[in-house]
Design a protein around this motif. Structure first.
Motif, mmCIF file in Angstrom:
data_model
loop_
_atom_site.group_PDB
_atom_site.id
_atom_site.type_symbol
_atom_site.label_atom_id
_atom_site.label_comp_id
_atom_site.label_asym_id
_atom_site.label_seq_id
_atom_site.Cartn_x
_atom_site.Cartn_y
_atom_site.Cartn_z
ATOM 1 N N GLU A 180 0.828 -1.209 0.000
ATOM 2 C CA GLU A 180 0.000 0.000 0.000
ATOM 3 C C GLU A 180 0.865 1.263 0.000
ATOM 4 O O GLU A 180 0.483 2.281 -0.602
ATOM 5 C CB GLU A 180 -0.926 0.003 1.220
ATOM 6 N N GLU A 181 1.989 1.224 0.696
ATOM 7 C CA GLU A 181 2.897 2.379 0.715
ATOM 8 C C GLU A 181 3.582 2.549 -0.639
ATOM 9 O O GLU A 181 3.695 3.658 -1.167
ATOM 10 C CB GLU A 181 3.961 2.185 1.801
ATOM 11 N N ARG A 182 4.056 1.452 -1.184
ATOM 12 C CA ARG A 182 4.775 1.503 -2.455
ATOM 13 C C ARG A 182 3.867 1.979 -3.586
ATOM 14 O O ARG A 182 4.336 2.594 -4.560
ATOM 15 C CB ARG A 182 5.371 0.131 -2.754
ATOM 16 N N ALA A 183 2.550 1.726 -3.451
ATOM 17 C CA ALA A 183 1.607 2.176 -4.466
ATOM 18 C C ALA A 183 1.569 3.703 -4.571
ATOM 19 O O ALA A 183 1.296 4.249 -5.648
ATOM 20 C CB ALA A 183 0.212 1.628 -4.170
ATOM 21 N N TYR A 184 1.815 4.386 -3.460
ATOM 22 C CA TYR A 184 1.893 5.847 -3.530
ATOM 23 C C TYR A 184 3.031 6.277 -4.445
ATOM 24 O O TYR A 184 2.900 7.219 -5.233
ATOM 25 C CB TYR A 184 2.102 6.438 -2.138
ATOM 26 N N PHE A 185 4.161 5.589 -4.354
ATOM 27 C CA PHE A 185 5.310 5.940 -5.187
ATOM 28 C C PHE A 185 5.056 5.581 -6.651
ATOM 29 O O PHE A 185 5.581 6.245 -7.548
ATOM 30 C CB PHE A 185 6.573 5.268 -4.652
ATOM 31 N N ASP A 186 4.242 4.554 -6.891
ATOM 32 C CA ASP A 186 3.809 4.276 -8.265
ATOM 33 C C ASP A 186 3.060 5.486 -8.822
ATOM 34 O O ASP A 186 3.193 5.826 -10.004
ATOM 35 C CB ASP A 186 2.885 3.059 -8.313
ATOM 36 N N ARG A 187 2.287 6.137 -7.980
ATOM 37 C CA ARG A 187 1.529 7.306 -8.428
ATOM 38 C C ARG A 187 2.427 8.531 -8.566
ATOM 39 O O ARG A 187 2.207 9.377 -9.430
ATOM 40 C CB ARG A 187 0.369 7.586 -7.465
ATOM 41 N N PHE A 188 3.442 8.640 -7.729
ATOM 42 C CA PHE A 188 4.390 9.758 -7.868
ATOM 43 C C PHE A 188 5.216 9.629 -9.142
ATOM 44 O O PHE A 188 5.439 10.599 -9.863
ATOM 45 C CB PHE A 188 5.371 9.800 -6.690
ATOM 46 N N LEU A 189 5.728 8.401 -9.400
ATOM 47 C CA LEU A 189 6.807 8.177 -10.366
ATOM 48 C C LEU A 189 6.443 7.270 -11.533
ATOM 49 O O LEU A 189 7.190 7.186 -12.507
ATOM 50 C CB LEU A 189 8.007 7.522 -9.661
ATOM 51 N N GLY A 190 5.323 6.568 -11.417
ATOM 52 C CA GLY A 190 5.024 5.487 -12.339
ATOM 53 C C GLY A 190 5.422 4.159 -11.712
ATOM 54 O O GLY A 190 6.245 4.107 -10.803
ATOM 55 N N ALA A 191 4.821 3.090 -12.185
ATOM 56 C CA ALA A 191 5.067 1.770 -11.620
ATOM 57 C C ALA A 191 6.195 1.062 -12.350
ATOM 58 O O ALA A 191 6.365 1.212 -13.567
ATOM 59 C CB ALA A 191 3.800 0.922 -11.693
ATOM 60 N N GLU A 192 6.954 0.285 -11.603
ATOM 61 C CA GLU A 192 8.056 -0.487 -12.172
ATOM 62 C C GLU A 192 7.553 -1.350 -13.333
ATOM 63 O O GLU A 192 6.544 -2.045 -13.221
ATOM 64 C CB GLU A 192 8.658 -1.384 -11.092
ATOM 65 N N GLY A 202 2.896 8.557 -13.948
ATOM 66 C CA GLY A 202 2.345 8.960 -12.657
ATOM 67 C C GLY A 202 2.119 10.458 -12.624
ATOM 68 O O GLY A 202 1.608 11.047 -13.572
ATOM 69 N N LEU A 203 2.513 11.084 -11.541
ATOM 70 C CA LEU A 203 2.415 12.537 -11.431
ATOM 71 C C LEU A 203 3.582 13.239 -12.102
ATOM 72 O O LEU A 203 3.668 14.471 -12.071
ATOM 73 C CB LEU A 203 2.332 12.947 -9.956
ATOM 74 N N GLY A 204 4.500 12.457 -12.667
ATOM 75 C CA GLY A 204 5.558 13.037 -13.488
ATOM 76 C C GLY A 204 6.856 13.356 -12.781
ATOM 77 O O GLY A 204 7.800 13.843 -13.392
ATOM 78 N N TRP A 205 6.935 13.065 -11.476
ATOM 79 C CA TRP A 205 8.157 13.373 -10.748
ATOM 80 C C TRP A 205 9.232 12.318 -11.023
ATOM 81 O O TRP A 205 8.927 11.184 -11.386
ATOM 82 C CB TRP A 205 7.866 13.481 -9.251
#
Length: 278
Positions: A180-192, A202-205
């Motif tokens: 669940e935590e790592r899913a936030y980073f998928d949204r920040f950066l895109g998923a592996e 993701g949000l493009g960062w």
């Protein structure tokens, strides 16, 4: 001659007074840092200013509870404006989010020092962590709209990918590596493995550390004080520079300043130092 790059460093100091007693001042004096982001300051503003010295412009957001958390930004450039609010009005983000605008080379650079909750599964601490990550999801697009040159730095207390934790198999049910935590980073950066991961998805960062290091383990930024974790490099990469694409495109160098030996450490985290060609 080309201009010198802007050197921005971030580190969780695990108590700035203790860090200076153990040698942080020597590191700082040798590193020629322009903007410094600190987390877990755990001291007063007067203490922090006294340790850093008059040559630094210091912004500090202490935690509501004395002696806990605390984030700071210290710079050779005076900030034109700074903000500390994150999330809903009833959400206490004190000591965990500090952003400031700096004018460098005719451009406005927005810099954030943040300390995400460590969390603990099935406790109120984890609930607060998710509230903080939710607030980040809302704030990141606003920051990108505010300045095309922006970077969010600090101890984000999440390893995004298996490359980010040495013993990831033993930590999949622990705070810091929960799906669940790592899913936030998928949204920040895109998923592996998905198109555009760390390149506008993701949000493009952009995760500057992963882009610079490539598909390799680490480099880790935190090691448990227990056992031989540091000596065996059994670490976690939980300290980040997350940059807008425009700022990430200017990166010239990325370094984790890992101490040469366990007894030379002045924090359980290592500084992350990045040169931006602004």
């Amino acid at each position: 001659m080309p201009a010198q790059p802007l050197r921005i460093a971030s580190v969780n100091v695990n108590g700035v007074r203790a860090a200076f007693r153990k040698g942080m001042g020597d590191w700082l004096a040798a590193r020629d840092v322009d903007i410094l982001a600190l987390q877990e300051v755990r001291a007063s503003t007067d203490d922090l200013v006294g340790l850093l010295g008059d040559e630094w412009d210091v912004l500090h957001d202490p935690a509501t509870a004395k002696g806990r958390a605390g984030v700071a930004l210290a710079s050779r450039h005076r900030a034109s404006i700074h903000r500390v609010e994150l999330g809903p009005a009833d959400f206490d983000s004190a000591g965990r989010w500090l952003e400031a605008d700096y004018e460098v080379g005719g451009k406005v650079i927005t810099v954030v020092s943040t300390y995400v909750h460590s969390g603990e599964v099935d406790t109120p601490k984890q609930v607060e962590k998710y509230k903080f990550l939710d607030a980040m999801l809302e704030r990141l697009p606003q920051l990108a709209a505010h300045s095309e040159y922006a970077v969010i730095m600090g101890d984000l207390n999440v390893g995004h990918r298996t490359l980010d934790i040495k013993n990831w198999k033993g930590n999949v049910k622990r705070a810091g590596f929960l799906p669940e935590e790592r899913a936030y980073f998928d949204r920040f950066l895109g998923a592996e493995g998905e198109p555009g991961y760390n390149d506008g998805a993701g949000l493009g960062w952009i995760d500057v550390g992963r882009r610079h290091a490539g598909e390799v383990p680490g480099p880790y930024t935190w090691w448990s004080q227990r056992g031989k974790a540091f000596d065996t490099d059994t670490g976690w990469r939980i300290d980040y520079h997350l940059a807008t694409p425009q700022l990430a495109a200017t990166v010239q160098n990325y370094v984790v300043d890992r101490a040469a030996a366990y007894d030379e450490r002045w924090s359980d985290h290592a500084p992350v130092v990045v040169d931006y060609a602004i």
